[in-house]
Design an enzyme around this catalytic site. Structure first.
Site, short mmCIF file in Angstrom:
data_model
loop_
_atom_site.label_atom_id
_atom_site.label_comp_id
_atom_site.label_asym_id
_atom_site.label_seq_id
_atom_site.Cartn_x
_atom_site.Cartn_y
_atom_site.Cartn_z
N HIS A 85 -6.39 -5.63 11.86
CA HIS A 85 -6.98 -4.66 12.31
C HIS A 85 -8.37 -4.26 11.62
O HIS A 85 -8.82 -4.94 10.67
CB HIS A 85 -6.06 -3.28 11.95
CG HIS A 85 -5.74 -3.14 10.52
ND1 HIS A 85 -4.71 -3.62 9.80
CD2 HIS A 85 -6.59 -2.69 9.27
CE1 HIS A 85 -4.73 -3.24 8.35
NE2 HIS A 85 -5.92 -2.94 8.17
N ARG A 111 -11.27 -1.81 9.78
CA ARG A 111 -11.71 -0.63 8.88
C ARG A 111 -13.14 -0.20 8.81
O ARG A 111 -14.07 -1.22 9.07
CB ARG A 111 -11.41 -0.96 7.51
CG ARG A 111 -9.96 -1.35 7.11
CD ARG A 111 -9.57 -1.48 5.74
NE ARG A 111 -8.15 -1.66 5.30
CZ ARG A 111 -7.47 -0.71 4.93
NH1 ARG A 111 -8.30 0.60 4.52
NH2 ARG A 111 -6.23 -0.75 4.78
N LYS A 120 -9.49 3.43 10.38
CA LYS A 120 -8.86 2.23 10.83
C LYS A 120 -8.83 2.06 12.50
O LYS A 120 -8.72 2.93 13.24
CB LYS A 120 -7.44 2.30 10.19
CG LYS A 120 -6.78 0.94 10.45
CD LYS A 120 -5.28 1.09 9.81
CE LYS A 120 -5.19 0.49 8.47
NZ LYS A 120 -3.76 0.39 7.83
N HIS A 146 -9.62 -6.52 6.47
CA HIS A 146 -8.88 -6.90 5.27
C HIS A 146 -8.26 -8.24 5.45
O HIS A 146 -7.51 -8.70 4.77
CB HIS A 146 -8.15 -6.02 4.45
CG HIS A 146 -8.66 -5.01 3.69
ND1 HIS A 146 -8.27 -4.09 2.96
CD2 HIS A 146 -10.33 -4.65 3.82
CE1 HIS A 146 -9.16 -3.52 2.18
NE2 HIS A 146 -10.37 -3.39 2.92
N GLY A 147 -8.34 -8.54 6.74
CA GLY A 147 -7.89 -10.03 7.36
C GLY A 147 -6.48 -9.76 7.71
O GLY A 147 -5.73 -10.83 7.97
N LYS A 148 -5.97 -8.57 8.35
CA LYS A 148 -4.49 -8.30 8.45
C LYS A 148 -4.35 -7.94 9.92
O LYS A 148 -3.30 -7.44 10.41
CB LYS A 148 -4.09 -7.27 7.57
CG LYS A 148 -3.79 -7.67 6.33
CD LYS A 148 -3.41 -6.57 5.30
CE LYS A 148 -3.20 -7.09 3.92
NZ LYS A 148 -2.60 -5.86 2.98
N SER A 193 0.85 -1.23 -0.08
CA SER A 193 -0.22 -0.02 0.03
C SER A 193 0.92 1.18 0.08
O SER A 193 1.69 1.51 0.94
CB SER A 193 -1.07 0.14 1.20
OG SER A 193 -1.48 1.26 1.39
N VAL A 194 0.82 1.87 -0.97
CA VAL A 194 1.61 3.21 -1.21
C VAL A 194 1.28 4.39 -0.19
O VAL A 194 2.11 4.82 0.31
CB VAL A 194 1.38 3.92 -2.64
CG1 VAL A 194 2.04 5.23 -2.79
CG2 VAL A 194 1.94 2.90 -3.54
#
Length: 317
Positions: free
Chosen positions: A225, A227, A188, A221-223, A107-108
């Site tokens: 944390h 949203r 987030k 998104h499964g990471k 993610s930029v």
């Protein structure tokens, strides 16, 4: 999103690699070059300005023909590229790993936020190089640890208790890849520590979300944390999450998709991600997003979702 190979290239030193950031003139040269099809996946030698990214990643950069890419001629691009190199050079990357590392999509905006945290004299990441590198390694998928509050991408803190911190994301102000939709609003939620959480902390968060953010869906998104997104953007998030999950499975980068706490996650999203993990198609999974779910028993006694209209927050209107 962009591959790590869009920011830096590897230089072999002894038995491991050192990573060197690209400069904007080398990238500009590559973007104008005519390159044979068989060489599209090779790093490009600009002759004058050094090594540039493989031409196959041209669409990752903002040009006259492509406004959706990164603004690579901004100082922020250099800062992000240098930060990535510092993190990669702090670990050992061998010849068998280097291709996999550089092909990883990151993610930029997350990385730009870490630069902003690093430059903020009041932030813990300004004072701790070790914690900063840890945060970057998590962001680029080089660490199996989850993003906690200390290593989070950051933003504006709008809620905090003993277990959770909720951030308002500041992508509208970004330089490298700003969000252009002025109506964008997203949050987030990170765990303060990766450890079991008391029911009282979960109850406090759920109450805050129901009172103040009732116009938003809580997803993951499964990471590791949460949203908090507008309901109108849920389908878009579903497409991205499903595509990433399938791509990871195909390339062998199988990481456990963390469904998180069912009491916090929007019921329909929990059903969508559970169905995805069972191997169902995108169409089958997405139907669950728009299906009326049977209301589960309230897990928290005394916490009501029924509010008078003048008591309900208008955040997101």
């Amino acid at each position: 999103m962009a591959e790590l190979a869009c920011f830096c290239y590897p230089h072999l030193e002894n038995d491991s690699y050192k990573f060197i950031p690209f400069n904007s003139l080398a990238i500009k040269c590559m973007l104008t070059a005519k390159v044979d099809k068989k060489d599209q996946d090779k790093f490009y030698n600009s002759i004058v300005y050094g090594i540039a990214p493989p031409p196959q990643f041209k669409k990752r950069y903002n040009t006259n023909d492509n406004s959706r890419g990164m603004n690579y001629e901004t100082p922020m691009f250099n800062k992000v590229a240098i930060l990535i190199c510092e993190a990669l050079n702090s670990i050992k990357v061998t010849q068998s790993d280097v291709a996999n590392v550089l092909s990883r999509v990151v993610s930029v905006r997350h990385l730009e936020n870490l630069v902003l945290r690093k430059e903020n004299h009041q932030d813990v990441l300004f004072h701790s190089k070790e914690l900063l590198l840890k945060a970057v390694l998590i962001a680029i998928g080089q660490s199996k640890e989850i993003e906690t509050t200390a290593t989070a991408e950051g933003g504006e803190i709008v809620f905090q208790n003993a277990a959770f911190t909720m951030w308002k994301l500041t992508y509208l102000d970004h330089k490298l890849m700003p969000i252009l939709d002025q109506n964008f609003i997203e949050y987030k939620i990170t765990l303060n520590e990766d450890k079991p959480i008391s029911d009282i902390c979960v109850k406090e968060l759920v109450a805050e979300l129901r009172w103040q953010y009732n116009r938003f869906a809580v997803i993951t998104h499964g990471k590791g944390h949460y949203r908090v997104v507008k309901y109108s953007s849920v389908a878009n998030h579903a497409d991205r999450v499903f595509a990433t999950y399938k791509n990871n499975a195909k390339s062998g980068n199988v990481t456990d998709f963390n469904l998180l706490d069912q009491r916090i996650i929007w019921q329909n999203w929990y059903a969508f991600t559970s169905s995805m993990k069972q191997g169902n198609t995108l169409d089958v999974c997405k139907k669950l997003l728009f299906q009326k779910m049977k209301q589960e028993k309230n897990p928290f006694k005394g916490l009501s979702t029924d509010r008078k209209m003048d008591e309900v927050s208008h955040v997101g209107i």
